[in-house]
Design a protein around this motif. Structure first.
Motif, PDB file in Angstrom:
ATOM      1  N   MET A 333       0.858  -1.180   0.000  1.00  0.00           N
ATOM      2  CA  MET A 333       0.000   0.000   0.000  1.00  0.00           C
ATOM      3  C   MET A 333       0.899   1.236   0.000  1.00  0.00           C
ATOM      4  N   ILE A 334       1.019   1.850  -1.148  1.00  0.00           N
ATOM      5  CA  ILE A 334       1.989   2.938  -1.323  1.00  0.00           C
ATOM      6  C   ILE A 334       1.330   4.265  -0.939  1.00  0.00           C
ATOM      7  N   GLN A 335       1.794   4.824   0.167  1.00  0.00           N
ATOM      8  CA  GLN A 335       1.237   6.083   0.634  1.00  0.00           C
ATOM      9  C   GLN A 335       1.526   7.191  -0.378  1.00  0.00           C
ATOM     10  N   ASN A 336       0.504   7.982  -0.672  1.00  0.00           N
ATOM     11  CA  ASN A 336       0.621   9.042  -1.680  1.00  0.00           C
ATOM     12  C   ASN A 336       0.935   8.467  -3.064  1.00  0.00           C
ATOM     13  N   GLY A 337       0.551   7.184  -3.258  1.00  0.00           N
ATOM     14  CA  GLY A 337       0.842   6.528  -4.526  1.00  0.00           C
ATOM     15  C   GLY A 337       0.111   7.104  -5.713  1.00  0.00           C
ATOM     16  N   GLY A 338      -0.883   7.949  -5.468  1.00  0.00           N
ATOM     17  CA  GLY A 338      -1.563   8.614  -6.559  1.00  0.00           C
ATOM     18  C   GLY A 338      -0.654   9.500  -7.387  1.00  0.00           C
ATOM     19  N   ARG A 339       0.506   9.837  -6.853  1.00  0.00           N
ATOM     20  CA  ARG A 339       1.457  10.638  -7.630  1.00  0.00           C
ATOM     21  C   ARG A 339       1.847   9.935  -8.921  1.00  0.00           C
ATOM     22  N   ARG A 340       1.765   8.597  -8.912  1.00  0.00           N
ATOM     23  CA  ARG A 340       2.052   7.841 -10.140  1.00  0.00           C
ATOM     24  C   ARG A 340       1.085   8.235 -11.262  1.00  0.00           C
ATOM     25  N   ALA A 341      -0.125   8.688 -10.875  1.00  0.00           N
ATOM     26  CA  ALA A 341      -1.128   9.137 -11.846  1.00  0.00           C
ATOM     27  C   ALA A 341      -1.273  10.657 -11.823  1.00  0.00           C
ATOM     28  N   ASN A 342      -0.230  11.334 -11.337  1.00  0.00           N
ATOM     29  CA  ASN A 342      -0.196  12.803 -11.284  1.00  0.00           C
ATOM     30  C   ASN A 342      -1.248  13.390 -10.349  1.00  0.00           C
ATOM     31  N   ILE A 344      -2.172  14.815  -6.699  1.00  0.00           N
ATOM     32  CA  ILE A 344      -1.488  15.411  -5.551  1.00  0.00           C
ATOM     33  C   ILE A 344      -2.434  15.531  -4.364  1.00  0.00           C
ATOM     34  N   THR A 345      -3.603  16.139  -4.584  1.00  0.00           N
ATOM     35  CA  THR A 345      -4.568  16.343  -3.494  1.00  0.00           C
ATOM     36  C   THR A 345      -5.946  15.882  -3.944  1.00  0.00           C
ATOM     37  N   PRO A 346      -6.592  14.997  -3.181  1.00  0.00           N
ATOM     38  CA  PRO A 346      -6.136  14.429  -1.916  1.00  0.00           C
ATOM     39  C   PRO A 346      -5.069  13.350  -2.135  1.00  0.00           C
ATOM     40  N   ALA A 347      -4.216  13.179  -1.143  1.00  0.00           N
ATOM     41  CA  ALA A 347      -3.205  12.124  -1.203  1.00  0.00           C
ATOM     42  C   ALA A 347      -3.917  10.776  -1.198  1.00  0.00           C
ATOM     43  N   GLN A 348      -3.567   9.913  -2.134  1.00  0.00           N
ATOM     44  CA  GLN A 348      -4.243   8.622  -2.276  1.00  0.00           C
ATOM     45  C   GLN A 348      -3.244   7.478  -2.218  1.00  0.00           C
ATOM     46  N   TYR A 349      -3.639   6.427  -1.553  1.00  0.00           N
ATOM     47  CA  TYR A 349      -2.831   5.209  -1.585  1.00  0.00           C
ATOM     48  C   TYR A 349      -2.942   4.539  -2.954  1.00  0.00           C
ATOM     49  N   ARG A 350      -1.955   3.722  -3.243  1.00  0.00           N
ATOM     50  CA  ARG A 350      -1.945   2.907  -4.461  1.00  0.00           C
ATOM     51  C   ARG A 350      -1.494   1.508  -4.084  1.00  0.00           C
ATOM     52  N   TYR A 351      -2.316   0.497  -4.443  1.00  0.00           N
ATOM     53  CA  TYR A 351      -1.931  -0.896  -4.176  1.00  0.00           C
ATOM     54  C   TYR A 351      -1.044  -1.365  -5.315  1.00  0.00           C
ATOM     55  N   ASP A 352       0.146  -1.838  -4.952  1.00  0.00           N
ATOM     56  CA  ASP A 352       1.165  -2.103  -5.961  1.00  0.00           C
ATOM     57  C   ASP A 352       1.795  -3.467  -5.704  1.00  0.00           C
ATOM     58  N   TYR A 353       1.697  -4.360  -6.688  1.00  0.00           N
ATOM     59  CA  TYR A 353       2.346  -5.664  -6.516  1.00  0.00           C
ATOM     60  C   TYR A 353       3.512  -5.780  -7.496  1.00  0.00           C
ATOM     61  N   PHE A 354       3.273  -6.345  -8.666  1.00  0.00           N
ATOM     62  CA  PHE A 354       4.381  -6.566  -9.598  1.00  0.00           C
ATOM     63  C   PHE A 354       4.382  -5.554 -10.734  1.00  0.00           C
ATOM     64  N   ASN A 355       5.611  -5.258 -11.215  1.00  0.00           N
ATOM     65  CA  ASN A 355       5.794  -4.535 -12.464  1.00  0.00           C
ATOM     66  C   ASN A 355       5.081  -3.196 -12.485  1.00  0.00           C
ATOM     67  N   ASP A 356       5.409  -2.364 -11.494  1.00  0.00           N
ATOM     68  CA  ASP A 356       4.853  -1.011 -11.412  1.00  0.00           C
ATOM     69  C   ASP A 356       3.332  -1.016 -11.322  1.00  0.00           C
ATOM     70  N   GLY A 357       2.802  -1.998 -10.594  1.00  0.00           N
ATOM     71  CA  GLY A 357       1.374  -2.041 -10.342  1.00  0.00           C
ATOM     72  C   GLY A 357       0.531  -2.628 -11.450  1.00  0.00           C
ATOM     73  N   SER A 358       1.151  -3.197 -12.480  1.00  0.00           N
ATOM     74  CA  SER A 358       0.389  -3.718 -13.610  1.00  0.00           C
ATOM     75  C   SER A 358      -0.263  -5.068 -13.325  1.00  0.00           C
ATOM     76  N   TYR A 359       0.387  -5.889 -12.505  1.00  0.00           N
ATOM     77  CA  TYR A 359      -0.041  -7.277 -12.383  1.00  0.00           C
ATOM     78  C   TYR A 359      -0.254  -7.688 -10.932  1.00  0.00           C
ATOM     79  N   LEU A 360      -1.416  -8.273 -10.677  1.00  0.00           N
ATOM     80  CA  LEU A 360      -1.731  -8.823  -9.365  1.00  0.00           C
ATOM     81  C   LEU A 360      -1.822 -10.340  -9.487  1.00  0.00           C
ATOM     82  N   PRO A 361      -1.234 -11.095  -8.576  1.00  0.00           N
ATOM     83  CA  PRO A 361      -1.346 -12.555  -8.653  1.00  0.00           C
ATOM     84  C   PRO A 361      -2.808 -12.982  -8.551  1.00  0.00           C
TER      85      PRO A 361
END
Length: 498
Positions: A333-342, A344-361
């Protein structure tokens, strides 16, 4: 080898056209197949030349898994500030739409899974006539039967109603056993679809020649992989004794092993400016297919593909974790992971597993099998052994181990289902919500509620907030079939009822 590469390229193109075109197309591409080694090369094309369901290892972009459950939350504030971070196509899944999902240009999940079914049928149509040794012949047939079964399993858990006696005569899927263009596309019943899946798994069982998972080729079917899948199948169909039986058998594997999350190193950080921020990722974020297809926990490799690379965890999901001790939260659970999608506000988590969040087992893993066993035992009232199975997993997931405890069978089941949600968010939650609604335990039913703007055809009304609800036993548990597929089938494929 040149010919088989051309064959793979041709088959890859088929996923870009409608279900009718590649399921009903006269089979003109098999003339180059001469040997079982060529068929093995086709089956080993797990990553392909692209992403999004064009190879055996991936599902197509699965908007239902990533947007339609209570694991996801897109607040009105988030959308209003960053509408460009979202596509209307995905928002229709978030708001449980029907008409706009039907009207989409295509459905990558449906197309991708039927493309695998077509390829499996190519293998089964040619294996007995192709030259080669018997061991390889049986192996490719076992793989093809299981690939077909697994793709039908994926499809039935999205486009049909949940497995329950009351639904047995409801609409299942078109059963394609051959590459023959004249084979019917009429939907079988739900019961017939599940029976077909189990029949294909039995065929794979009778032919499989790997006694354990192949560490460097986990996409090839093995006896423990079949057992792991059957532990899932029987959990979902309510046969808890068989679920435990197959889970125990799968757990004898010497190759599928839990990864201690305490040993996962830091990955490459990502830095942003205006304002400055540095996001810390685990090494899993940097994994390429070479690494994540060999993930030690897999019995059989399959991945849910998220084209947006941004699974947005809900407040409810985040609250499931001990945020100071659970490494699944701390690493994934990447805090402020929404920055990956540009964002900023509100700060959003991003769930990230493999390959920059592309693939979930999403394929069977030892973690899932332990949870299958734990849940089945809990539903049987075996508190001690249920918690013991889940706690094996927790020893590898917590910074400081804390055992699950329970004072009743009901409490034990609650604890296990919470652990399952912590371990398997997004890629498993939709299927779990569906089956909870039809099992013998009313207390585990889930109502999904999303608060968002009013949606129209190609529009979002920023002046009107609306509540969207997916109640237990909703007919919308069956995802609408894309209209292109309905039209291309010339009326053979019937739409779901709503």
């Amino acid at each position: 080898m040149k010919k088989i590469n051309i064959l793979i390229m041709i088959l890859g193109i088929t996923c870009l056209v409608s279900c009718q075109k590649y399921l009903d197309k006269p089979n003109k591409i098999q003339a180059d197949i001469k040997t079982v080694d060529q068929l093995q090369a086709l089956l080993d094309n797990v990553t392909g030349t692209g992403t999004g369901g064009v190879a055996f290892g991936y599902e197509g972009h699965n908007a239902t898994a990533t947007y339609s459950t209570d694991d996801t939350e897109i607040t009105p504030e988030l959308y209003k500030n960053y509408p460009s971070a979202f596509t209307l196509a995905n928002l229709y899944y978030y708001t449980f739409d029907v008409d706009n999902v039907i009207g989409a240009p295509s459905d990558p999940l449906w197309n991708g899974e039927f493309r695998k079914i077509f390829n499996a049928n190519v293998v089964l149509a040619n294996a007995d006539e192709a030259s080669g040794d018997a061991v390889t012949r049986n192996r490719v047939k076992a793989d093809a039967y299981f690939i077909r079964a697994y793709s039908y399993w994926t499809l039935v858990n999205y486009y049909c109603l949940p497995y329950a006696q009351a639904n047995f005569n409801s609409k299942g899927l078109p059963i394609k056993k051959t590459t023959n263009y004249s084979e019917s596309l009429k939907r079988a019943t739900l019961k017939e679809t599940y029976d077909f899946i189990l029949s294909d798994v039995a065929q794979a069982q009778s032919l499989v020649n790997y006694n354990d998972v192949q560490a460097t080729m986990r996409w090839r079917i093995s006896k423990p992989a079949i057992d792991a899948f059957l532990s899932r199948y029987y959990l979902f169909t309510g046969d808890y004794d068989k679920s435990v039986q197959y889970a125990n058998s799968a757990l004898t594997s010497q190759t599928a092993k839990l990864v201690d999350f305490n040993t996962i190193p830091a990955g490459n950080p990502a830095s942003y400016s205006n304002p400055a921020a540095t996001l810390k990722y685990s090494a899993l974020n940097d994994y390429s297919p070479t690494k994540f297809f060999a993930w030690s926990e897999f019995y059989y490799t399959r991945f849910t593909y998220a084209s947006s690379q941004w699974d947005i965890p809900s407040t409810n999901l985040l609250a499931m974790y001990d945020q100071s001790n659970d490494l699944r939260f701390m690493l994934l659970m990447i805090q402020n992971g929404g920055r990956r999608a540009n964002v900023i506000t509100p700060a959003q988590y991003r769930y990230d597993y493999f390959n920059d969040g592309s693939y979930l087992p999403s394929g069977p893993t030892i973690a899932e099998v332990l949870l299958n066993k734990a849940e089945a035992l809990a539903r049987k009232g075996d508190i001690t052994n249920s918690l013991a199975a889940a706690n094996i997993l927790r020893t590898k997931r917590l910074k400081t181990y804390v055992a699950l405890t329970a004072n009743s069978a009901t409490d034990a089941l609650t604890q296990i289902l919470q652990e399952r949600r912590r371990e398997l968010p997004f890629s498993f939650r939709w299927a779990d919500i569906r089956r909870f609604s039809v099992n013998e335990t009313p207390g585990d039913d889930v109502t999904v509620t999303h608060t968002f703007y009013k949606m129209g055809v190609g529009t979002v009304d920023l002046n009107t907030i609306q509540t969207y609800t997916l109640p237990a036993k909703s007919l919308r548990y069956a995802v609408p079939i894309n209209g292109v597929e309905i039209t291309a089938s010339q009326g053979q494929i019937e739409q779901n009822s709503y």
